[in-house]
Design a protein around this motif. Structure first.
Motif, PDB file in Angstrom:
ATOM      1  N   ALA A  51       0.815  -1.211   0.000  1.00 40.33           N
ATOM      2  CA  ALA A  51       0.000   0.000   0.000  1.00 40.33           C
ATOM      3  C   ALA A  51       0.855   1.270   0.000  1.00 40.33           C
ATOM      4  O   ALA A  51       0.490   2.273  -0.625  1.00 40.33           O
ATOM      5  N   PHE A  52       1.990   1.237   0.676  1.00 41.98           N
ATOM      6  CA  PHE A  52       2.820   2.437   0.773  1.00 41.98           C
ATOM      7  C   PHE A  52       3.884   2.513  -0.312  1.00 41.98           C
ATOM      8  O   PHE A  52       4.195   3.605  -0.803  1.00 41.98           O
ATOM      9  N   VAL A  53       4.451   1.389  -0.693  1.00 40.96           N
ATOM     10  CA  VAL A  53       5.576   1.399  -1.629  1.00 40.96           C
ATOM     11  C   VAL A  53       5.100   1.415  -3.074  1.00 40.96           C
ATOM     12  O   VAL A  53       5.734   2.038  -3.933  1.00 40.96           O
ATOM     13  N   LEU A  54       3.978   0.759  -3.372  1.00 38.66           N
ATOM     14  CA  LEU A  54       3.528   0.645  -4.751  1.00 38.66           C
ATOM     15  C   LEU A  54       3.292   1.993  -5.422  1.00 38.66           C
ATOM     16  O   LEU A  54       3.746   2.209  -6.553  1.00 38.66           O
ATOM     17  N   PRO A  55       2.608   2.963  -4.774  1.00 41.22           N
ATOM     18  CA  PRO A  55       2.452   4.267  -5.451  1.00 41.22           C
ATOM     19  C   PRO A  55       3.784   4.959  -5.731  1.00 41.22           C
ATOM     20  O   PRO A  55       3.961   5.557  -6.803  1.00 41.22           O
ATOM     21  N   LEU A  56       4.720   4.871  -4.779  1.00 42.69           N
ATOM     22  CA  LEU A  56       6.026   5.487  -5.002  1.00 42.69           C
ATOM     23  C   LEU A  56       6.763   4.814  -6.150  1.00 42.69           C
ATOM     24  O   LEU A  56       7.380   5.483  -6.995  1.00 42.69           O
ATOM     25  N   ALA A  57       6.700   3.486  -6.187  1.00 46.42           N
ATOM     26  CA  ALA A  57       7.372   2.761  -7.269  1.00 46.42           C
ATOM     27  C   ALA A  57       6.724   3.074  -8.616  1.00 46.42           C
ATOM     28  O   ALA A  57       7.421   3.209  -9.630  1.00 46.42           O
ATOM     29  N   TRP A  58       5.393   3.214  -8.635  1.00 45.00           N
ATOM     30  CA  TRP A  58       4.717   3.512  -9.897  1.00 45.00           C
ATOM     31  C   TRP A  58       5.152   4.870 -10.435  1.00 45.00           C
ATOM     32  O   TRP A  58       5.377   5.038 -11.632  1.00 45.00           O
ATOM     33  N   VAL A  59       5.261   5.877  -9.545  1.00 45.15           N
ATOM     34  CA  VAL A  59       5.676   7.211  -9.988  1.00 45.15           C
ATOM     35  C   VAL A  59       7.112   7.175 -10.486  1.00 45.15           C
ATOM     36  O   VAL A  59       7.439   7.758 -11.535  1.00 45.15           O
ATOM     37  N   ALA A  60       8.009   6.489  -9.750  1.00 48.88           N
ATOM     38  CA  ALA A  60       9.422   6.444 -10.136  1.00 48.88           C
ATOM     39  C   ALA A  60       9.611   5.737 -11.472  1.00 48.88           C
ATOM     40  O   ALA A  60      10.399   6.174 -12.320  1.00 48.88           O
ATOM     41  N   VAL A  61       8.871   4.645 -11.695  1.00 51.65           N
ATOM     42  CA  VAL A  61       8.974   3.916 -12.966  1.00 51.65           C
ATOM     43  C   VAL A  61       8.223   4.656 -14.069  1.00 51.65           C
ATOM     44  O   VAL A  61       8.682   4.720 -15.218  1.00 51.65           O
ATOM     45  N   GLY A  62       7.070   5.255 -13.726  1.00 50.10           N
ATOM     46  CA  GLY A  62       6.293   5.969 -14.737  1.00 50.10           C
ATOM     47  C   GLY A  62       7.045   7.143 -15.328  1.00 50.10           C
ATOM     48  O   GLY A  62       6.832   7.502 -16.495  1.00 50.10           O
ATOM     49  N   ALA A  63       7.938   7.758 -14.544  1.00 48.26           N
ATOM     50  CA  ALA A  63       8.721   8.868 -15.072  1.00 48.26           C
ATOM     51  C   ALA A  63       9.655   8.434 -16.188  1.00 48.26           C
ATOM     52  O   ALA A  63      10.070   9.269 -17.004  1.00 48.26           O
ATOM     53  N   MET A  64       9.971   7.149 -16.243  1.00 48.14           N
ATOM     54  CA  MET A  64      10.878   6.636 -17.279  1.00 48.14           C
ATOM     55  C   MET A  64      10.131   6.082 -18.481  1.00 48.14           C
ATOM     56  O   MET A  64      10.721   5.426 -19.339  1.00 48.14           O
ATOM     57  N   LYS A  65       8.815   6.323 -18.556  1.00 40.46           N
ATOM     58  CA  LYS A  65       8.034   5.963 -19.727  1.00 40.46           C
ATOM     59  C   LYS A  65       7.890   7.190 -20.628  1.00 40.46           C
ATOM     60  O   LYS A  65       8.085   8.324 -20.206  1.00 40.46           O
TER      61      LYS A  65
END
Length: 307
Positions: A51-65
Motif C-alpha cells: 500500500a505504501f511502496v507501490l504508489p512510489l514505485a509507480w511514480v518512479a517507474v512511470g517517469a521513465m516511460k
C-alpha cells in the motif's frame, strides 16, 4: 510476577504474555497459534508494504516511460522502452535547482525559528510553571482542533502588516518562518518530554547557582536530543512539503518552493517530466526518514531518561 505466572513460565520456558489480549495464552501456545501468528503478521506487513511502496514505485517507474505510453489504457507495469534520462531533462526543463534552493532556505529557516521559540516555551511551561501555564497550554491545545484553512486569512493579514513593526513579509522566507513557530503540537510534545526529566537533577543545578537559561542550555538540551531530533524532522518535513501557505505568500515565481513550482509547471509540462520532478522533490524527505527513522521512533516512545 505472581506465583501462577512463574509456574506458567517454568512450564513453557518463556515469559507469560502480559495484559489481556484478543487471543488467550492457551491459543498462543497451541500449534495453530504458533503457525497462524507468523502467517498473519507476514500478510499484514506485506499488505502495508504494498500500500505504501507501490504508489512510489509507480511514480518512479512511470517517469521513465514516454508520454504516449503513460496515456495508454490499460497502463503498462514496466516501460516498453526505458528513458532514465527523463530525470535529467526534468531537472533542466523546470530549473529545479533554483526551487530546491528556495525550499532548502525555507525549511532550514523554519527549523531554526521553531526550535528557538518552541524549546524555551515548552521548558518554561514544564520547569518554571507560570501561574497561567495550564491556561496557556489549554489555549494551545484548542488550536490543534481548528482546521488549517480556518486560520489562513488571519495569518495572511498578519504577515502582510505585522503588528507593531508594520512590515509586509510577502515574498520573503520570513512569511513562512514566523507562522511556523506557532506549532502547538511540537510545544506539547516537548513539554511532555521535559516533564519526564528528573526533578532532582534540575534542583541540583539550581542549588549550584545555575539560572533557568543555564539549566536549559547545559542540562535539559543535552538530555533532550531524541525529542529535539523528532521535532526537527517534523519541522523540516512540514516546511518542505507545504503547498497552500507558500502558494499564498510567494506570488513571485522566482521565490516559490518546489511544491508550488511543480503545480505551476503542471499544465504545460509533459506528464513524464512532471512525474520525474515529483520524484526528485520527494527524494530528500524520503532520505531523511530512512536515515533518522530510529530517532523518530525513539523520540516518540521515550517516556523518561535512563539514569
Amino acid at each position: 510476577m505472581t506465583t501462577s505466572a512463574r509456574r506458567a513460565t517454568a512450564r513453557s520456558g518463556r515469559p507469560e504474555r502480559p495484559g489481556r489480549t484478543l487471543v488467550s495464552a492457551a491459543q498462543w501456545r497451541s500449534r495453530r497459534g504458533r503457525i497462524a501468528y507468523p502467517v498473519i503478521l507476514a500478510l499484514a506487513l506485506l499488505a502495508f508494504t504494498v500500500a505504501f511502496v507501490l504508489p512510489l514505485a509507480w511514480v518512479a517507474v512511470g517517469a521513465m516511460k514516454s508520454p504516449q505510453e503513460l496515456a495508454t489504457v490499460p497502463p503498462s507495469v514496466l516501460p516498453s522502452t526505458w528513458h532514465p534520462d527523463t530525470y535529467g531533462t526534468a531537472w533542466q526543463y523546470m530549473d529545479l535547482a533554483k526551487y530546491f534552493l528556495n525550499t532548502l532556505v525555507v525549511a532550514v529557516g523554519a527549523w531554526a525559528v521553531q526550535l528557538a521559540v518552541q524549546v524555551p516555551a515548552a521548558y518554561a511551561l514544564s520547569a518554571l510553571r507560570p501561574k497561567l501555564g495550564n491556561v496557556i497550554l489549554g489555549l494551545m491545545a484548542v488550536t490543534l482542533m481548528l482546521p488549517a484553512a480556518a486560520v489562513l486569512v488571519p495569518t495572511y493579514l498578519t504577515i502582510t502588516d505585522v503588528p507593531l513593526v508594520h512590515v509586509n513579509l510577502v515574498n520573503t522566507p520570513s512569511a513562512i518562518w514566523f507562522p511556523a513557530a506557532a506549532n502547538a503540537f511540537n510545544i506539547y510534545l516537548l513539554k511532555r518530554f521535559f516533564d519526564q526529566l528528573p526533578a532532582d537533577l534540575l534542583e541540583a543545578a539550581r542549588i549550584d547557582g545555575a539560572g533557568p537559561v543555564r539549566t536549559m542550555w547545559s542540562i535539559v538540551l543535552p538530555l533532550s536530543r531524541p525529542i529535539l531530533a523528532v521535532v526537527s524532522i517534523f519541522a523540516v518535513v512540514a516546511a518542505w512539503k507545504d503547498f497552500i501557505w507558500p502558494l499564498l505568500v510567494f506570488p513571485d515565481p522566482a521565490r516559490q518552493t518546489l511544491s508550488v513550482a511543480l503545480q505551476r509547471f503542471a499544465p504545460d509540462t509533459p506528464i513524464n517530466l512532471l512525474l520525474a520532478g515529483l520524484v526528485l522533490a520527494s527524494v530528500p524527505m524520503v532520505g531523511v526518514f530512512l536515515v533518522f527513522q530510529r530517532q523518530i521512533l525513539a523520540g516518540l516512545t521515550t517516556g523518561g531518561v535512563k539514569g
